[in-house]
Enzyme design. Structure first.
Site, mmCIF file in Angstrom:
data_model
loop_
_atom_site.group_PDB
_atom_site.id
_atom_site.type_symbol
_atom_site.label_atom_id
_atom_site.label_comp_id
_atom_site.label_asym_id
_atom_site.label_seq_id
_atom_site.Cartn_x
_atom_site.Cartn_y
_atom_site.Cartn_z
ATOM 1 N N GLU A 173 122.664 68.603 -31.552
ATOM 2 C CA GLU A 173 121.996 67.446 -32.173
ATOM 3 C C GLU A 173 122.714 67.020 -33.454
ATOM 4 O OE1 GLU A 173 117.791 68.433 -32.470
ATOM 5 O OE2 GLU A 173 117.480 67.665 -30.450
ATOM 6 N N GLU A 373 118.081 69.538 -23.071
ATOM 7 C CA GLU A 373 116.767 69.796 -23.658
ATOM 8 C C GLU A 373 115.813 68.680 -23.271
ATOM 9 O OE1 GLU A 373 116.240 70.623 -27.853
ATOM 10 O OE2 GLU A 373 118.196 71.608 -27.943
HETATM 11 C C1 BG6 Z 1 115.624 70.186 -30.823
HETATM 12 C C2 BG6 Z 1 116.394 71.430 -31.114
HETATM 13 O O1 BG6 Z 1 115.549 69.499 -32.013
HETATM 14 O O2 BG6 Z 1 114.298 70.245 -30.446
HETATM 15 C C3 BG6 Z 1 115.660 72.729 -30.808
HETATM 16 O O3 BG6 Z 1 117.665 71.437 -30.560
HETATM 17 C C4 BG6 Z 1 114.183 72.541 -31.090
HETATM 18 O O4 BG6 Z 1 116.255 73.739 -31.560
HETATM 19 C C5 BG6 Z 1 113.631 71.465 -30.172
HETATM 20 O O5 BG6 Z 1 113.431 73.701 -31.009
HETATM 21 C C6 BG6 Z 1 112.141 71.219 -30.302
HETATM 22 O O6 BG6 Z 1 111.790 71.032 -31.635
HETATM 23 P P1 BG6 Z 1 110.621 71.886 -32.271
HETATM 24 O O7 BG6 Z 1 110.618 71.560 -33.688
HETATM 25 O O8 BG6 Z 1 109.381 71.451 -31.588
HETATM 26 O O9 BG6 Z 1 110.943 73.301 -31.992
#
Ligand code: BG6
Length: 474
Positions: A173, A373
């Protein structure tokens, strides 16, 4: 859907491994971040302080439990697992000449275990866990020397795992650092905490340039180590919709997209977009960008774009639009979208936005995309020994449907899809455990209490079926 589609799950070392100071591991930036919540920001402390609670220190102890956890992933039929290599296990301070063998051994064991089950490791090199020493001694990515430290780390692990890993990504990211108003983003992307009165934008551009250069050098070195390597960048993909047809809204949304795609523009095309060069001129920025850097950027373009997709933004300049409380862009242009719902953590739920964004990237760059993701953060309830996470199943199923439309109807080339936090991790933004993402529940609470027992949620069997049928049964 292609037969070799990479279905799987995703985590990052610091959010699951724990063992923060074991086997020679150094302190990472994640190790100095306390637990927070939606309403209380995580504190970034000056080193590891007595009496503070740092949830990533223990996380869910994947470091010790990886064999049993990988077995569960295999039971779901994962074709791949995306995780990161904790830089501080390999180079504890970041500036050593020789790597830490114990750290390298851990990833040998992990990758062997995955491969034994037919699961391909997909590896991020820098996922919010750089050595804290590099922050304290060198000022993080403000400093050009970081290029050498990072590329030494990258080369070391690419050489070591050249026969075990094919898919790599350089910086997770990378565009988060564009969010200047919340310190967690510059800190986790770049190890930078802005000083009072500092021109944040200028520092951000400089740090990003050093990262682009490091990424490009890594791509070139990686290809020499193993020409079959597929090396990608990684973008937090967030569509920016104009709220209205007011041309000012359209332009504001387009500019927001451009600012985000600035990162992929450089990493995929190998040069800076014209608007950015104009912006630097008009702001009088003289950045440290050499001819050699520019040549490196051209050579080291990526093979694919890795993306995370969670939500969409809506932008408006109009006074009557309802502003979001969390003014992440810092210019009050983020507004409520009346057509989408929000999660408890204020993230919009917008499956069609995934199709929209995949099309945008594909049309702009014509290169493969890996959704590394996508996931649903939710306060799951453990009832007896069950977690009925119907909301997660609904969320994922809607998103997979949209991804399939992008592939089957629009012709977008998608390599794979990995669900974020396939086993409940520590949340990145809030440091909580309560914001869960997994198919596998982990018995641990926000204060770090719990047996760490793993329990399959309803989504476990659901995702197994999705993989088994190559996305046909949703
Ligand atoms: C992304 C990241 O921003 O989203 C992860 O690459 C992160 O590391 C994921 O965990 C979800 O965000 P959060 O804050 O809900 O864990």
């Amino acid at each position: 859907m292609r037969d070799n589609f990479l279905w799987g799950g995703a985590v990052a070392a610091h959010q699951v491994e724990g063992a923060w100071n074991q086997d020679g591991k150094g302190v990472s930036i994640a190790d100095v971040m306390t637990a927070g919540s939606k309403d209380h920001a995580r504190e970034i402390t000056n080193g590891v302080l007595e009496g503070k609670f740092y949830p990533n220190h223990e996380a869910i102890r994947f470091y010790e439990n990886y064999q049993a956890d990988v077995k569960l992933f295999a039971e779901m039929g994962f074709k791949c697992l995306r995780t990161s290599i904790a830089w501080t296990r390999i180079f504890p301070n970041g500036d050593e000449n020789e790597p830490n063998e114990a750290g390298l051994l851990f990833y040998d064991k992990l990758f062997d275990e995955l491969l034994k089950h037919g699961i391909e490791p997909v590896i991020t090199l820098s996922h919010f866990e750089m050595p804290y020493h590099l922050v304290k001694t060198y000022g993080g990515w403000r400093n050009r020397q970081l290029i050498d430290f990072f590329t030494r780390f990258a080369e070391t692990v690419m050489e070591r795992y050249k026969d075990k890993v094919t898919y790599w990504m350089t910086f997770n990211e990378i565009n988060n650092q564009r969010i200047l108003e919340n310190p967690i983003y510059s800190f986790t992307n770049s190890g930078i905490l802005y000083e009072d009165g500092e021109d944040k934008l200028k520092t951000m551009y400089q740090a990003a340039h050093y990262q682009f250069t490091a990424s490009a050098i890594t791509v070139a070195k990686g290809k020499k180590i193993n020409p079959n390597f597929q090396i990608g960048c990684m973008l937090a993909a967030t569509p920016n919709y104009p709220l209205t047809s007011d041309p000012e809204d359209i332009l504001a949304a387009q500019r927001e997209d451009d600012k985000q795609l600035f990162f992929t523009d450089v990493q995929v095309r190998g040069n800076y977009p014209r608007w950015a060069i104009k912006e630097w001129e008009s702001l009088g920025y003289k950045l440290d960008i050499t001819e050699t850097d520019l040549a490196d950027l051209k050579v080291g373009t990526v093979d694919y774009i890795g993306i995370s997709y969670y939500l969409s933004n809506t932008i408006s300049t109009r006074p009557e639009a309802v502003r979001l409380e969390d003014d992440l862009l810092g210019d009050s242009s983020l507004v409520e979208n009346p057509y989408v719902n929000m999660t408890e953590w204020g993230w919009s739920v917008d499956p069609a936005g995934l199709r929209y964004y995949l099309n945008m990237l594909s049309n702009r760059y014509e290169c493969p995309i890996f959704i590394v993701e996508n996931g649903f953060g939710y306060a799951d309830q453990l009832i007896g020994t069950h977690v009925h996470d119907v909301e997660r199943i609904e969320f994922l199923s809607q998103h997979i449907k949209e991804m399939k439309k992008a592939i089957d109807l629009d012709g977008v080339e998608v390599i794979g899809y990995t669900v974020w936090g396939c086993i409940d991790p520590i949340s990145f933004t809030t440091g909580e455990m309560r914001k869960r993402y997994g198919f596998i529940y982990v018995d641990r609470d926000n204060q770090g209490n719990g047996s760490l027992r793993r329990i399959k949620k309803d989504s476990f069997d659901w995702y197994k079926k999705v993989i088994e049928t190559n996305g046909t049964e949703l």
